[in-house]
Write a protein that holds these residues in place. Structure first.
Motif: not given
Length: 244
Positions: A122, A151-157, A182, A184, A187
């Protein structure tokens, strides 16, 4: 009744005497046991002079020893797991603790930590996270822990989506996981893993994990032996894997 009549007391039966003796012995044993427990519970002879912590990798051993310092001098029989857990507090990396005494004066606290499955990146901060998406430990840039990076993203939040990703990651066996750089989440809720040489392993959801691991290992072996040129390995349906 005649005046010279006398009442003769019969001697107690042997069985009655035996029962009375057994009751006396039992009461004595109980009294001695209670006394022994009280003596051991408060005797300075069994006080904890040393505290040992084992099994801690994510949590600093020094930090745990500092938290357990109030137990120094407390008799070992009086130290419970609940008291140790209370002193350690809400430490996310600690999943379970086992407490035992090593006579005559050492308290051993065995720490069972949560299983790390990924590294959440993040910005400039990186955290080792568990299968439930909980941050277990903050790590520096030079840390060499080998886990897939997310990697921090809308999904991880989104806690629900992030927990879905880390939960699926926990189904991937170490032999496969060590080749992943990595991870991910699409959707559609499917997990994709980045492999060496710009290859992608589409894992899908957490179902049929054992078969997916078996199929993935076969393809990864072929890739290592340069017997396959595919850039994408799709084991979403492990009975009918697809490569292209």
């Amino acid at each position: 009744m005649m005046e010279n009549s006398k009442v003769v007391e019969l001697p107690a039966s042997p069985e009655k005497k035996r029962r009375k003796l057994l009751l006396i012995i039992a009461a004595s044993i109980v009294a001695l046991s209670v006394t022994a427990v009280l003596v051991l519970s408060f005797s300075p002879l069994l006080a904890a002079k040393k505290i040992e912590v084992t099994g801690s990798k994510l949590v600093s051993e020094k930090k745990l020893l500092e938290a357990l310092a109030p137990l120094q001098g407390v008799p070992l029989p009086r130290i419970s797991e609940s008291r140790v857990a209370e002193l350690i507090g809400d430490e996310p990396a600690v999943d379970e603790i086992v407490v035992r005494a090593k006579m005559p004066d050492t308290l051993v606290v065995e720490v069972v930590e949560a299983e790390p499955v990924a590294i959440l990146v993040d910005g400039k901060n990186s955290f080792i996270v568990s299968s439930t998406g909980e941050k277990l430990k903050k790590i520096g840039e030079k840390d060499k822990t080998k886990l897939p990076r997310v990697k921090a993203s809308d999904e991880t939040k989104d806690p629900e989506k992030f927990q879905l990703l880390t939960g699926i990651l926990s189904t991937v066996e170490p032999k496969v996981l060590k080749q992943v750089s990595t991870a991910t989440l699409t959707q559609a809720g499917f997990m994709e893993l980045a492999l060496p040489n710009k290859r992608t392993l589409i894992w899908g959801d957490g179902d049929k994990a054992a078969l997916k691991n078996e199929v993935a290992n076969i393809f990864l072996k072929q890739l290592k032996e340069n017997k396959a040129k595919a850039k994408v390995i799709d084991v979403t349906n492990p009975e009918n894997p697809v490569t292209y």
